[in-house]
Design an enzyme around this catalytic site. Sequence first.
Site, PDB file in Angstrom:
ATOM      1  N   LYS A   1      -6.519   6.796   0.519  1.00  0.00           N
ATOM      2  CA  LYS A   1      -5.288   5.861   0.637  1.00  0.00           C
ATOM      3  C   LYS A   1      -4.377   6.338  -0.687  1.00  0.00           C
ATOM      4  CE  LYS A   1      -4.432   1.138  -1.313  1.00  0.00           C
ATOM      5  NZ  LYS A   1      -5.149  -0.047  -1.739  1.00  0.00           N
TER       6      LYS A   1
ATOM      7  N   ASP B   1       1.597  -0.129  -6.329  1.00  0.00           N
ATOM      8  CA  ASP B   1       1.196  -1.439  -5.278  1.00  0.00           C
ATOM      9  C   ASP B   1       1.572  -2.497  -6.112  1.00  0.00           C
ATOM     10  OD1 ASP B   1       0.512  -3.137  -3.456  1.00  0.00           O
ATOM     11  OD2 ASP B   1      -1.599  -2.852  -3.861  1.00  0.00           O
TER      12      ASP B   1
ATOM     13  N   LYS C   1       1.983  -9.368  -6.606  1.00  0.00           N
ATOM     14  CA  LYS C   1       0.930  -9.539  -7.487  1.00  0.00           C
ATOM     15  C   LYS C   1       1.117 -10.282  -8.625  1.00  0.00           C
ATOM     16  CE  LYS C   1      -1.364  -5.277  -6.005  1.00  0.00           C
ATOM     17  NZ  LYS C   1      -2.907  -5.736  -5.728  1.00  0.00           N
TER      18      LYS C   1
ATOM     19  N   ASP D   1      -3.570   3.062  -7.464  1.00  0.00           N
ATOM     20  CA  ASP D   1      -3.847   2.695  -5.963  1.00  0.00           C
ATOM     21  C   ASP D   1      -3.935   3.843  -5.182  1.00  0.00           C
ATOM     22  OD1 ASP D   1      -4.911   0.614  -4.676  1.00  0.00           O
ATOM     23  OD2 ASP D   1      -2.887  -0.011  -3.643  1.00  0.00           O
TER      24      ASP D   1
ATOM     25  N   ASP E   1      -0.333  -7.646   0.566  1.00  0.00           N
ATOM     26  CA  ASP E   1      -0.838  -7.058  -0.373  1.00  0.00           C
ATOM     27  C   ASP E   1      -2.316  -6.386   0.039  1.00  0.00           C
ATOM     28  OD1 ASP E   1      -1.348  -6.075  -3.003  1.00  0.00           O
ATOM     29  OD2 ASP E   1      -2.461  -7.897  -3.448  1.00  0.00           O
TER      30      ASP E   1
ATOM     31  N   GLU F   1      -2.285  -4.026   2.081  1.00  0.00           N
ATOM     32  CA  GLU F   1      -1.568  -2.736   2.767  1.00  0.00           C
ATOM     33  C   GLU F   1      -2.428  -1.649   2.998  1.00  0.00           C
ATOM     34  OE1 GLU F   1      -2.089  -1.396  -1.277  1.00  0.00           O
ATOM     35  OE2 GLU F   1      -1.678  -3.174  -0.540  1.00  0.00           O
TER      36      GLU F   1
ATOM     37  N   ARG G   1      -5.457  -1.013   4.112  1.00  0.00           N
ATOM     38  CA  ARG G   1      -6.044  -0.992   5.555  1.00  0.00           C
ATOM     39  C   ARG G   1      -4.840  -0.617   6.530  1.00  0.00           C
ATOM     40  NH1 ARG G   1      -8.330  -6.856   4.623  1.00  0.00           N
ATOM     41  NH2 ARG G   1      -8.225  -5.914   2.475  1.00  0.00           N
TER      42      ARG G   1
END
Length: 491
Positions: free
Chosen positions: A254, A259, A266, A277, A336, A338, A340
Amino acid sequence: MDFELKTMSLAAARTERCDLLVLLVGEGFEPAQDALSALAALALKQGDLKTGAASMLQCYAPPTVTARRVVLLGSGQGTAAELRKAALALAPLLKAGKTLKRAAFIFAQAPAPEALGALVRSLAQASYVYTTTKGKGRAEPRTLARVTVGVPQAAALRAAFDAAVAVVAGVEFAREWANRPANHATPTLLGEAARSLARQGTIRCKLHGPEQVAKLGMGAFMAVAQGSAEPLRFIELHYQGAARSQAPVVLVGKGITFDAGGISIKPAAGMDEMKFDMGGAASVLGTFRALAELKPKINVVGLIPSCENLPGGKAVKPGDVVTSMSGQTIEVLNTDAEGRLVLCDALEYARRFKPAAVVDLATLTGACVIALGGVRSGLFANDEELAARLQAAGEAALDPCWRMPLDEDYAEGLKSAFADVANVAGREAGAVTAAKFLQRFVGAFPWAHLDIAGTAWKSGAAKGATGRPVGLLVHYLLGLAESAPRAQRRK
């Protein structure tokens, strides 16, 4: 930092030219007829030194020893865990000043291969310093440039030493890119970091931009990227160490370089840490860096879907339905979640390589942090042999993971009235439902998912990337490379 392995007796260590000499003294230590042995024996007799791991006694300019500073360091029973504890205890000393440029670590007793590897990796960890974005003249870079490791018989430990040094190179590459602020580690720059690995000769790199990704039909990945002005990159790496006919292992990382959560934004507190991230992507890059050093006889493909997840006028919205590369439609209930979304398209892309196994790694869920903290990564797998190999590799590398469930009942919460699947379920078992989402895009090949949200970086005073799970991955791949010839002989 350069490492050197030498056959060295305690008598010879006395004249080793270095700024710091560390003598590792474990249980069962038997002094010989030399100055260092006499010093350690006296310290043990007087009770100023214990053989327990990380017990320490510092000496300055002891007579008859060339090194200006000498440390007697307890190593316990000499296990890998004890050697790591001992090495990490030296962190303040290894970062103490500009005069420490060369150090020597001498084993009083022959170490086990895994213990030697643990020492090398831990010394690099203890002395690591990030300086890339600090002002000139304000940064205090690592001054320790060379470490000599002295053992009774170097030849028997060469393979373990070389593997550890390669892991160090990979971990530090991963830490460097994960630690960089998001404006210094954009998807474009991450692609250039991957391209730099291709200069190693055994690695090929291919970068896919927005147009190529659109042609591939990666609608889930593109949906995450559309809220940012930074163009996405789909990074593809190939390491070929075996015949082309050998099915590769595919590593998927990933690569969300920042993020903010998208429209489901967030909280502000701690959001700066969302530069981490892309820890999965950094670990894939670090693993390829280690492969370039070790050149094992195995084929490996690395896939990194990289973009930013930001709110904006073009950002994907809660309730939107997007179409993944597999053709499955996804209702985005929470922007959020994201990671996956970008991973599912990469997993679909992985199928074209007819892989022997696929391992994805991602800072995916806060739920995994609640479950396992920062000690173990969460491991989900649809294949028992793959799970066992990854668990064993993690233990050997002191980079452990923990097997988590994948019962089909957990997928119930992902049902959607408006698409084939929703991207989130409820709060309960969030790490598991995220894994169940990814499993829909895997197909029949052996697959494992490592949730590294709790292990890829640390917060607080020690804030920074850890480089995990590079160690686990390298040990896993080396194990596969070693087992392949045995499997061929049995046929």
